[in-house]
Design a protein around this motif. Structure first.
Motif, PDB file in Angstrom:
ATOM      1  N   ARG A  86      -4.545   1.742  -4.738  1.00  0.00           N
ATOM      2  CA  ARG A  86      -4.578   2.156  -3.332  1.00  0.00           C
ATOM      3  C   ARG A  86      -5.861   1.663  -2.658  1.00  0.00           C
ATOM      4  NH1 ARG A  86      -3.096   7.329  -3.978  1.00  0.00           N
ATOM      5  NH2 ARG A  86      -5.201   8.090  -4.292  1.00  0.00           N
ATOM      6  N   GLY A 110      -5.986  -1.093   0.223  1.00  0.00           N
ATOM      7  CA  GLY A 110      -6.577  -0.646   1.480  1.00  0.00           C
ATOM      8  C   GLY A 110      -7.676  -1.591   1.952  1.00  0.00           C
ATOM      9  N   PHE A 161       2.742   1.537  -3.503  1.00  0.00           N
ATOM     10  CA  PHE A 161       1.880   1.851  -4.644  1.00  0.00           C
ATOM     11  C   PHE A 161       0.974   3.057  -4.386  1.00  0.00           C
ATOM     12  CE2 PHE A 161       2.908  -2.550  -5.727  1.00  0.00           C
ATOM     13  CZ  PHE A 161       3.107  -2.458  -7.094  1.00  0.00           C
ATOM     14  N   TRP A 162       1.186   3.751  -3.284  1.00  0.00           N
ATOM     15  CA  TRP A 162       0.290   4.834  -2.873  1.00  0.00           C
ATOM     16  C   TRP A 162       0.075   5.861  -3.978  1.00  0.00           C
ATOM     17  CZ3 TRP A 162      -2.942   5.101   1.074  1.00  0.00           C
ATOM     18  CH2 TRP A 162      -3.553   6.330   1.344  1.00  0.00           C
ATOM     19  N   LYS A 163       1.140   6.270  -4.637  1.00  0.00           N
ATOM     20  CA  LYS A 163       1.033   7.319  -5.660  1.00  0.00           C
ATOM     21  C   LYS A 163       0.783   6.761  -7.058  1.00  0.00           C
ATOM     22  CE  LYS A 163       3.907  10.643  -3.225  1.00  0.00           C
ATOM     23  NZ  LYS A 163       5.114  11.467  -3.282  1.00  0.00           N
ATOM     24  N   LYS A 164       0.837   5.467  -7.205  1.00  0.00           N
ATOM     25  CA  LYS A 164       0.725   4.847  -8.526  1.00  0.00           C
ATOM     26  C   LYS A 164      -0.674   5.013  -9.132  1.00  0.00           C
ATOM     27  CE  LYS A 164       2.232   1.849 -11.685  1.00  0.00           C
ATOM     28  NZ  LYS A 164       3.285   2.143 -12.606  1.00  0.00           N
ATOM     29  N   SER A 165      -1.702   4.706  -8.330  1.00  0.00           N
ATOM     30  CA  SER A 165      -3.060   4.727  -8.855  1.00  0.00           C
ATOM     31  C   SER A 165      -4.045   4.702  -7.692  1.00  0.00           C
ATOM     32  CB  SER A 165      -3.267   3.508  -9.757  1.00  0.00           C
ATOM     33  OG  SER A 165      -4.609   3.169  -9.880  1.00  0.00           O
ATOM     34  N   THR A 166      -5.126   5.424  -7.841  1.00  0.00           N
ATOM     35  CA  THR A 166      -6.161   5.424  -6.807  1.00  0.00           C
ATOM     36  C   THR A 166      -6.786   4.045  -6.665  1.00  0.00           C
ATOM     37  OG1 THR A 166      -6.647   7.739  -7.262  1.00  0.00           O
ATOM     38  CG2 THR A 166      -8.312   6.502  -6.066  1.00  0.00           C
ATOM     39  N   LEU A 204       0.836  -1.209   0.000  1.00  0.00           N
ATOM     40  CA  LEU A 204       0.000   0.000   0.000  1.00  0.00           C
ATOM     41  C   LEU A 204       0.870   1.257   0.000  1.00  0.00           C
ATOM     42  CD1 LEU A 204      -2.817   1.276   0.158  1.00  0.00           C
ATOM     43  CD2 LEU A 204      -2.704   0.998   2.645  1.00  0.00           C
ATOM     44  N   ALA A 242      -5.373  -5.388  -7.337  1.00  0.00           N
ATOM     45  CA  ALA A 242      -4.315  -4.368  -7.255  1.00  0.00           C
ATOM     46  C   ALA A 242      -3.144  -4.750  -8.151  1.00  0.00           C
ATOM     47  CB  ALA A 242      -3.853  -4.198  -5.811  1.00  0.00           C
TER      48      ALA A 242
END
Length: 161
Positions: A81, A85, A73-78, A70, A149
């Protein structure tokens, strides 16, 4: 590197899921089969290790890898995320369920010095067996979200090439 963490998390999550299914199909069915003798036999058999030994070994690394995924990959794609999550929430929920629901029943069936009456054992074993399917469903949702994901992570990589 990021995907490797996610692949390992999927491997561990899959192991947890299928081991839990095994517990429902094999262990819980045996525990409920001939109470109190089946519980006594299980107590005698699980003197060195038990299914909890496996879960204690794999559960925490699984949670840590999902949490690390998480973060990575936080900034990779909503969508990645959100899926990770949800997976993390599922695995945390299953752990809370384990401590609050299953451990007390394990204590009654397998860890108490003297076994309770047969009716109590039948009720507790049935509760354990039925609720374990719910825990399996929670793990399945977490596993599916982890796969989704990964799918999003690999499809976004393919589309950017």
């Amino acid at each position: 590197m990021k995907k490797l963490v996610l692949y390992v998390a999927i491997a561990l999550s899959s192991g947890l899921f299928f081991t839990n299914i095994y517990n429902s199909i094999v262990n819980a069915a045996n525990w409920e089969s001939n109470i109190p003798y089946s519980i006594k036999a299980t107590k005698d058999f699980f003197t060195v290790a038990n299914p909890g030994s496996f879960f204690k070994l794999i559960d925490l690394p699984n949670l840590l890898l999902i949490a690390l995924s998480l973060i990575l990959f936080w900034k990779k794609s909503t969508s990645i995320r959100v899926f990770l999550g949800i997976a993390l929430l599922c695995f945390i929920s299953s752990l809370i369920l384990t401590f609050t629901y299953f451990y007390p029943r394990n204590e009654i069936m397998f860890l108490s010095a003297q076994l309770p009456d047969t009716e109590t054992l039948k009720r507790v074993a049935a509760e354990w067996g039925n609720m374990n399917w719910v825990r399996s469903l929670i793990w399945l949702v977490g596993l599916i979200c982890t796969f989704l994901a990964l799918d999003r992570a690999t499809s976004s990589t393919r589309s950017s090439i």
